[in-house]
Scaffold this active site. Structure first.
Site, mmCIF file in Angstrom:
data_model
loop_
_atom_site.group_PDB
_atom_site.id
_atom_site.type_symbol
_atom_site.label_atom_id
_atom_site.label_comp_id
_atom_site.label_asym_id
_atom_site.label_seq_id
_atom_site.Cartn_x
_atom_site.Cartn_y
_atom_site.Cartn_z
ATOM 1 N N HIS A 139 1.032 -5.887 -3.157
ATOM 2 C CA HIS A 139 0.453 -6.180 -1.840
ATOM 3 C C HIS A 139 -0.875 -6.902 -2.066
ATOM 4 C CE1 HIS A 139 -2.053 -2.767 -2.789
ATOM 5 N NE2 HIS A 139 -0.995 -1.972 -2.835
ATOM 6 N N LEU A 163 -5.099 -0.491 1.376
ATOM 7 C CA LEU A 163 -3.777 -1.090 1.181
ATOM 8 C C LEU A 163 -3.060 -0.299 0.099
ATOM 9 C CD1 LEU A 163 -4.453 -4.928 1.248
ATOM 10 C CD2 LEU A 163 -3.576 -3.476 3.059
ATOM 11 N N HIS A 212 -3.194 -5.870 -4.877
ATOM 12 C CA HIS A 212 -2.862 -6.372 -6.224
ATOM 13 C C HIS A 212 -3.253 -7.843 -6.350
ATOM 14 C CE1 HIS A 212 0.274 -3.095 -5.866
ATOM 15 N NE2 HIS A 212 -0.267 -2.806 -7.038
ATOM 16 N N GLY A 235 4.884 -3.018 -9.644
ATOM 17 C CA GLY A 235 5.530 -3.918 -8.684
ATOM 18 C C GLY A 235 5.184 -3.532 -7.260
#
Ligand code: PAF
Length: 277
Positions: free
Chosen positions: A32, A182, A35, A29
């Site tokens: 960002h 990221l 993903h 989960g």
């Protein structure tokens, strides 16, 4: 588009689409753009895309870290669907790992150094959950970001052994405009620390540039990187190593190598890497 919590329900869905190809993006989960690009890539590769969201207690050394891990299932679900997922599988903790669970997999020796040394038990937790998820999801391919390079190498070794039909796909790290990878950890940096952290991708890039100019001696490449990292003394370098891409063994000559970095800045532990082609 579906959000499935129960393993039985997921398996029933998987059976119903048995003749279609499935790409799988496992996550914890806190999604960002990195993903999102994995999910978008998955959608180009297979008929269907499954994203899992499971904060895996087995891979956390520190209970507080696990408890404080950001959780927002609804927003992660929407982000997954928007990026191209068909099903989001968010299993219940108890179903995947009952309270008395103790059958950890042993990761390959690729897990011994670097992150494995800094975070004892971490990779055993990672391969145990990914093996369990692969069993349930039964994907054709599984997609991971190169940001956690060692993790993917460790998962690939497990998968080659236990899930030889699943193709492991490694996608390039997605970076912000300032060069930082990221990641949910990088997002914890203050504005001032973030500016300082930019020295990390700069150091990796400087190594890659020197390598592209013909320098293959690892100690020379490493000292170039350390010189640049030294410009920000507040970064505590845990490791900067030039290693072979598959085995992660250190090499004197950098061919098919990757630079691995980990360090701590302002209390935030950061990792990054760059392939030397
Ligand atoms: O990289 C992650 O988010 C996790 O380690 C993974 C692969 C989903 C296993 O929990």
């Amino acid at each position: 588009m579906m959000l499935i919590h129960s393993t039985n329900e997921f398996s029933a869905w998987r059976k119903s689409v048995a003749n279609q190809t499935v790409a799988f993006v496992p996550t914890m989960g806190a999604l960002h753009s990195g993903h999102h690009s994995l999910i978008a890539h998955a959608a180009q590769q297979c008929d269907l895309v499954v994203v899992s969201i499971f904060v895996n207690a087995l891979q956390f050394g520190d209970v507080n870290d696990y408890d404080n891990y950001p959780r927002d299932e609804q927003s992660d679900y929407l982000a997954s669907i928007t990026a191209g997922a068909n099903v989001v599988f968010a299993p219940h903790q108890q179903e995947l790992f009952p309270a008395d669970f103790d059958r950890y997999l042993t990761p390959s020796s690729i897990a011994n150094e670097y992150e494995g040394r800094q975070r004892p038990g971490h990779f055993a937790g990672v391969v145990t959950v990914v093996h369990r998820l692969f069993d349930i999801v039964q994907p054709d391919i599984a997609i991971f970001g190169a940001k956690d390079y060692q993790q993917v190498a460790v998962i690939r070794a497990m998968s080659d052994d236990l899930h030889p039909t699943i193709r492991i796909v490694l996608l390039e790290t997605v970076r912000d405009t300032d060069g930082l990878a990221l990641s949910s950890r990088n997002a914890r940096l203050s504005v001032a620390s973030r500016l300082q952290a930019q020295v990390i991708p700069r150091a990796l890039q400087a190594i890659a540039t020197l390598h592209a100019q013909g320098e293959t001696r690892s100690h020379m490449l490493k000292s170039e990187g350390l010189k640049i990292l030294g410009l920000v003394p507040s970064i505590h370098v845990e490791y900067l190593e030039i290693v072979q891409q598959d085995t992660l063994n250190t090499v004197a000559e950098a061919r098919n190598a990757v630079v691995l970095f980990a360090g701590v800045l302002d209390g935030v532990r950061l990792i990054d890497n760059l392939l030397l082609q």
